[in-house]
Design a protein around this motif. Structure first.
Motif, short mmCIF file in Angstrom:
data_model
loop_
_atom_site.label_atom_id
_atom_site.label_comp_id
_atom_site.label_asym_id
_atom_site.label_seq_id
_atom_site.Cartn_x
_atom_site.Cartn_y
_atom_site.Cartn_z
N MET A 1 47.14 40.94 37.58
CA MET A 1 46.42 41.30 38.78
C MET A 1 46.21 42.80 38.79
O MET A 1 47.09 43.56 38.45
N LYS A 2 45.00 43.18 39.19
CA LYS A 2 44.64 44.60 39.25
C LYS A 2 43.97 44.87 40.59
O LYS A 2 43.09 44.12 41.01
N ILE A 3 44.39 45.94 41.26
CA ILE A 3 43.74 46.39 42.49
C ILE A 3 42.93 47.63 42.13
O ILE A 3 43.44 48.55 41.49
N ARG A 4 41.66 47.64 42.53
CA ARG A 4 40.79 48.77 42.21
C ARG A 4 39.72 48.89 43.28
O ARG A 4 39.56 48.02 44.12
N ARG A 5 38.97 49.97 43.19
CA ARG A 5 37.87 50.19 44.13
C ARG A 5 36.71 49.25 43.81
O ARG A 5 36.47 48.90 42.66
N PHE A 6 35.98 48.91 44.84
CA PHE A 6 34.79 48.07 44.73
C PHE A 6 33.73 48.73 43.86
O PHE A 6 33.53 49.94 43.91
N ARG A 7 33.06 47.90 43.05
CA ARG A 7 31.88 48.33 42.28
C ARG A 7 30.74 47.38 42.64
O ARG A 7 30.98 46.23 43.01
N PRO A 8 29.50 47.84 42.55
CA PRO A 8 28.36 46.98 42.92
C PRO A 8 28.37 45.61 42.25
O PRO A 8 27.99 44.61 42.87
N GLU A 9 28.85 45.54 41.04
CA GLU A 9 28.87 44.25 40.35
C GLU A 9 29.92 43.28 40.92
O GLU A 9 29.96 42.10 40.55
N ASP A 10 30.75 43.75 41.86
CA ASP A 10 31.73 42.90 42.54
C ASP A 10 31.15 42.17 43.75
O ASP A 10 31.84 41.36 44.37
N ALA A 11 29.90 42.46 44.10
CA ALA A 11 29.33 41.97 45.35
C ALA A 11 29.43 40.46 45.50
O ALA A 11 29.83 39.96 46.57
N ALA A 12 29.07 39.71 44.50
CA ALA A 12 29.11 38.25 44.62
C ALA A 12 30.54 37.74 44.80
O ALA A 12 30.78 36.84 45.62
N GLY A 13 31.48 38.31 44.07
CA GLY A 13 32.88 37.90 44.21
C GLY A 13 33.44 38.22 45.57
O GLY A 13 34.13 37.39 46.19
N GLY A 104 51.42 37.75 45.97
CA GLY A 104 51.60 39.18 46.17
C GLY A 104 50.31 39.98 46.22
O GLY A 104 50.34 41.22 46.29
N ILE A 105 49.17 39.30 46.19
CA ILE A 105 47.88 40.00 46.16
C ILE A 105 47.60 40.68 47.50
O ILE A 105 47.18 41.84 47.55
N GLY A 106 47.84 39.98 48.60
CA GLY A 106 47.64 40.58 49.92
C GLY A 106 48.52 41.80 50.11
O GLY A 106 48.07 42.85 50.59
N ARG A 107 49.76 41.69 49.69
CA ARG A 107 50.70 42.82 49.79
C ARG A 107 50.21 44.00 48.94
O ARG A 107 50.27 45.15 49.37
N ALA A 108 49.70 43.72 47.76
CA ALA A 108 49.19 44.79 46.88
C ALA A 108 47.95 45.45 47.48
O ALA A 108 47.78 46.67 47.38
N LEU A 109 47.08 44.66 48.10
CA LEU A 109 45.90 45.23 48.76
C LEU A 109 46.32 46.13 49.92
O LEU A 109 45.78 47.22 50.11
#
Length: 159
Positions: A1-13, A104-109
């Motif tokens: 799992m990786k937390i990162r900043r949004f990129r335009p190509e993430d829009a559909a997800g 743990g994804i919510g906690r990581a966000l």
């Protein structure tokens, strides 16, 4: 799992996560719009709010796909006239796809949002939750959030 900043190509997800979050919350409160009703515009709304209030959108990525997101604004002004003037950071939206919950994804966000707010010197981080969303509320409390104000509501029967 990786937390990162949004990129335009993430829009559909992210849009898919938003739809799932809306439908989950609609099952709790019928006044929440259905996911498909917000799919076309809600992500734009979040990005605009982030831009206006020194915020960002984080995504959670698993195996190359977006499975969760959090929108955080870190320059929200208090508008309560009976309190001193101060700013706080606000996690306005947080959602994790159902099949990835409990990992743990919510906690990581939340941790990413907290670090982002601290970078700006913010002293307070807020998040709201539907009163009957016990799962989300439990997560937020485990992450250190406490009640500050509680809004109570009473349905009124038609006469």
């Amino acid at each position: 799992m990786k937390i990162r900043r949004f990129r335009p190509e993430d829009a559909a997800g992210v849009a898919g996560c938003i739809v799932e979050l809306q439908n989950y919350e609609r099952a709790i409160d019928e006044r929440v719009l259905p996911g498909e009703a917000v799919r076309g515009w809600y992500l734009d709304h979040l990005l605009e709010a982030c831009a206006a209030q020194d915020g960002t959108l984080f995504v959670a990525e698993v195996e190359g796909g977006v499975v969760g997101f959090a929108a955080v604004q870190r320059r929200v002004s208090n508008d309560d006239v009976d309190e001193c003037d101060y700013d706080f950071a606000l996690i306005s939206d947080l959602g994790v796809n159902e099949r990835h919950r409990g990992q743990g994804i919510g906690r990581a966000l939340i941790a990413a949002c907290e670090a982002f707010a601290r970078e700006a010197g913010m002293r307070w981080l807020r998040i709201a939750v539907l009163g009957r969303n016990a799962v989300a509320r439990g997560l937020y409390e485990r992450c250190g959030f406490e009640d500050r104000q509680v809004v109570l509501e009473k349905p009124l029967a038609a006469e």
